[in-house]
Design an enzyme around this catalytic site. Structure first.
Site, PDB file in Angstrom:
ATOM      1  N   GLU A 260       0.870  -1.172   0.000  1.00 39.74           N
ATOM      2  CA  GLU A 260       0.000   0.000   0.000  1.00 39.74           C
ATOM      3  C   GLU A 260       0.910   1.226   0.000  1.00 39.74           C
ATOM      4  O   GLU A 260       1.525   1.557   1.009  1.00 39.74           O
ATOM      5  CB  GLU A 260      -0.920  -0.032   1.226  1.00 39.74           C
ATOM      6  CG  GLU A 260      -2.045   0.956   1.187  1.00 39.74           C
ATOM      7  CD  GLU A 260      -2.967   0.814  -0.025  1.00 39.74           C
ATOM      8  OE1 GLU A 260      -3.639   1.807  -0.335  1.00 39.74           O
ATOM      9  OE2 GLU A 260      -3.024  -0.256  -0.666  1.00 39.74           O
ATOM     10  N   GLU A 290      -0.758   9.630  -6.430  1.00 40.76           N
ATOM     11  CA  GLU A 290       0.409   8.745  -6.337  1.00 40.76           C
ATOM     12  C   GLU A 290       0.791   8.168  -7.703  1.00 40.76           C
ATOM     13  O   GLU A 290       1.968   7.894  -7.949  1.00 40.76           O
ATOM     14  CB  GLU A 290       0.131   7.647  -5.304  1.00 40.76           C
ATOM     15  CG  GLU A 290       0.132   8.205  -3.885  1.00 40.76           C
ATOM     16  CD  GLU A 290      -0.726   7.449  -2.888  1.00 40.76           C
ATOM     17  OE1 GLU A 290      -0.895   7.958  -1.759  1.00 40.76           O
ATOM     18  OE2 GLU A 290      -1.263   6.373  -3.233  1.00 40.76           O
ATOM     19  N   ASP A 433      -7.192   2.406   2.543  1.00 42.16           N
ATOM     20  CA  ASP A 433      -6.557   1.181   3.053  1.00 42.16           C
ATOM     21  C   ASP A 433      -7.580   0.052   3.161  1.00 42.16           C
ATOM     22  O   ASP A 433      -7.272  -1.115   2.897  1.00 42.16           O
ATOM     23  CB  ASP A 433      -5.942   1.438   4.438  1.00 42.16           C
ATOM     24  CG  ASP A 433      -4.977   2.610   4.433  1.00 42.16           C
ATOM     25  OD1 ASP A 433      -4.299   2.805   3.418  1.00 42.16           O
ATOM     26  OD2 ASP A 433      -4.910   3.333   5.441  1.00 42.16           O
TER      27      ASP A 433
END
Length: 450
Positions: A260, A290, A433
């Site tokens: 992650e 990201e 998450d």
């Protein structure tokens, strides 16, 4: 559809999120403890990290005036005592990607959840759910203890303090009356050297192969907490080498690895993490920002800038395909507010329908957690099924069809689904998450069927 027979290992980052709900009296008392001119002067200086109480007060007042969320690192470990004396915490909950994922999976009651963090003080251990195990070595043998019993006295504690503020609150700074224009939160994140060593400790490291035999998958996170240099002469390269050794140990036992990823502001450190870790894993979870960060490191600056500026699905798909090829892992999972996406190569054994089901499990699990605040049992998952897909669902589908007509995707399987979006969430921290954990769990389940 919950794969209750699977076992997962999760490492490395877990911390305490301590919540403070600010009211007018608390804010005013904080300011009154200092000379208002000194506070104003420090606001002008704009401290980028917190070393002493005045730094905190200056950045807090600046944030409240703007009414915009902000986060500032706390670098002085001695300030822990000042914060704990000054504030009453509304709630302490488990934070950190590895911690959140461990508790979510334990709530689903899967067969085994083994969590590992190099620092386990009692206050942190007590926030993990019952059923989460921690590896310990006793008399030269590996054992798995309930994590609440495995704590170590004297281990450093990472606390991120979250100060929530409400629109309309008023306070005075000298002669100036300030009204907070929007609700939001101010995060003081602990960044001490003592808690920035992301590694498997020497006592456990020789037993990683044995741990690997106990699990089907491993989820690693927390590399963003590393420093480029440490006071004892070690550096990020040292800890990344050790992290790579951990991954290889698990891979040798046929354990699927998911990382992650998280935003890293330091460009050099970001590059080290991307090049040293991602090519060795099977699955990577990221968001749109990201994607752009990774592309920038890989030399695709123009595409990275387009993603940052325009946020188009087509660019994110193209960027994802480039990342998959350049770093050569198995599957990329992208989570955003309005859509989730898998990108994998055409030879992946899962069908596009199975990939979509895996993503649907992830968004449903996150919707359940956002609705309830926690996953306490397998039945909680069903709450997520009642949450509708977001209002941009049709737009997402349309943009995906357009992207398919423009991009050369023959060598890939690309699956995009809209997210389930809770209108008034009880909780928002760690939902990405949660999506990743749920999607990876069901991805493993489908792989086993093949």
């Amino acid at each position: 559809m919950i794969p209750e027979h699977l076992s997962i290992y999760t490492a490395y980052n877990a911390n305490i999120d301590a919540i403070v709900k600010l009211n007018q009296e608390t804010i005013q008392n904080l300011i009154n403890a200092f000379d208002p001119d000194e506070v104003k002067r420090r606001i002008e200086e704009y401290p980028r990290e917190i070393n002493e109480p005045i730094d905190f007060v200056a950045r807090l007042v600046h944030t409240l005036k703007l009414g915009k969320p902000a986060a500032v690192p706390l670098v002085n470990e001695k300030m822990n005592e000042w914060f704990d004396k000054t504030f009453r915490y509304e709630e302490e909950r488990l934070g950190g990607q590895a911690g959140i994922i461990a508790n979510t999976l334990a709530g689903l009651k899967i067969r085994k959840v083994i969590a590992y963090t190099p620092f386990l003080p009692k206050r942190l251990a007590e926030l993990f759910k019952k059923g989460v195990l921690y590896p310990v070595v006793e008399n030269g043998e590996l054992q798995f203890k309930p994590i609440q019993e495995a704590y170590r006295e004297g281990d450093p504690l990472k606390i991120n303090r979250i100060f929530e503020f409400r629109k309309g609150l008023k306070f005075k700074l000298g002669d100036e009356t300030i009204e907070i224009p929007n609700s939001g939160r101010f995060i003081v994140s602990a960044r001490f050297e003592s808690i920035s060593r992301i590694e498997t400790r020497e006592d456990i490291k020789p037993f990683l192969g044995e741990i690997g035999k106990e699990v089907d998958g491993a989820i690693f996170s927390g590399y963003q907490g590393l420093r480029t240099k440490y006071s004892d002469g070690k550096d990020a390269n040292y800890y990344l080498r050790r992290a790579k050794e951990d991954i290889i140990e698990f891979k040798e036992k046929d354990v699927k690895i998911h990382v992650e990823f998280a935003s890293v502001q330091d460009r050099k450190l970001r590059k080290k993490i991307i090049t040293n870790i991602l090519p060795f894993v099977d699955s990577v979870g990221i968001d749109e920002a990201e994607i752009a960060q990774i592309l920038s490191v890989l030399g695709y600056r123009e595409l990275a800038d387009r993603i940052f500026t325009y946020n188009r699905l087509e660019d994110s798909i193209l960027g994802g395909m480039i990342i998959l090829d350049e770093l050569n892992f198995e599957i990329l999972q992208v989570h955003t507010t309005y859509y989730l996406m898998y990108i994998t190569h055409r030879d992946n054994p899962l069908s596009e329908e199975e990939l979509a089901k895996s993503l649907e499990f992830g968004t449903t699990l996150a919707a359940a957690r956002a609705s309830l605040g926690d996953i306490r049992g397998p039945d909680d998952y069903k709450v997520g099924l009642k949450v509708p897909f977001n209002e941009r669902s049709e737009y997402v589908k349309l943009r995906f069809e357009e992207a398919k007509s423009r991009l050369r995707m023959r060598e890939y399987k690309v699956v995009v689904i809209p997210t389930r979006l809770v209108q008034n969430p009880v909780l928002t921290v760690g939902l990405g998450d949660t999506i990743s954990a749920g999607a990876f769990l069901t991805y493993l389940e489908f792989l086993k069927r093949h």
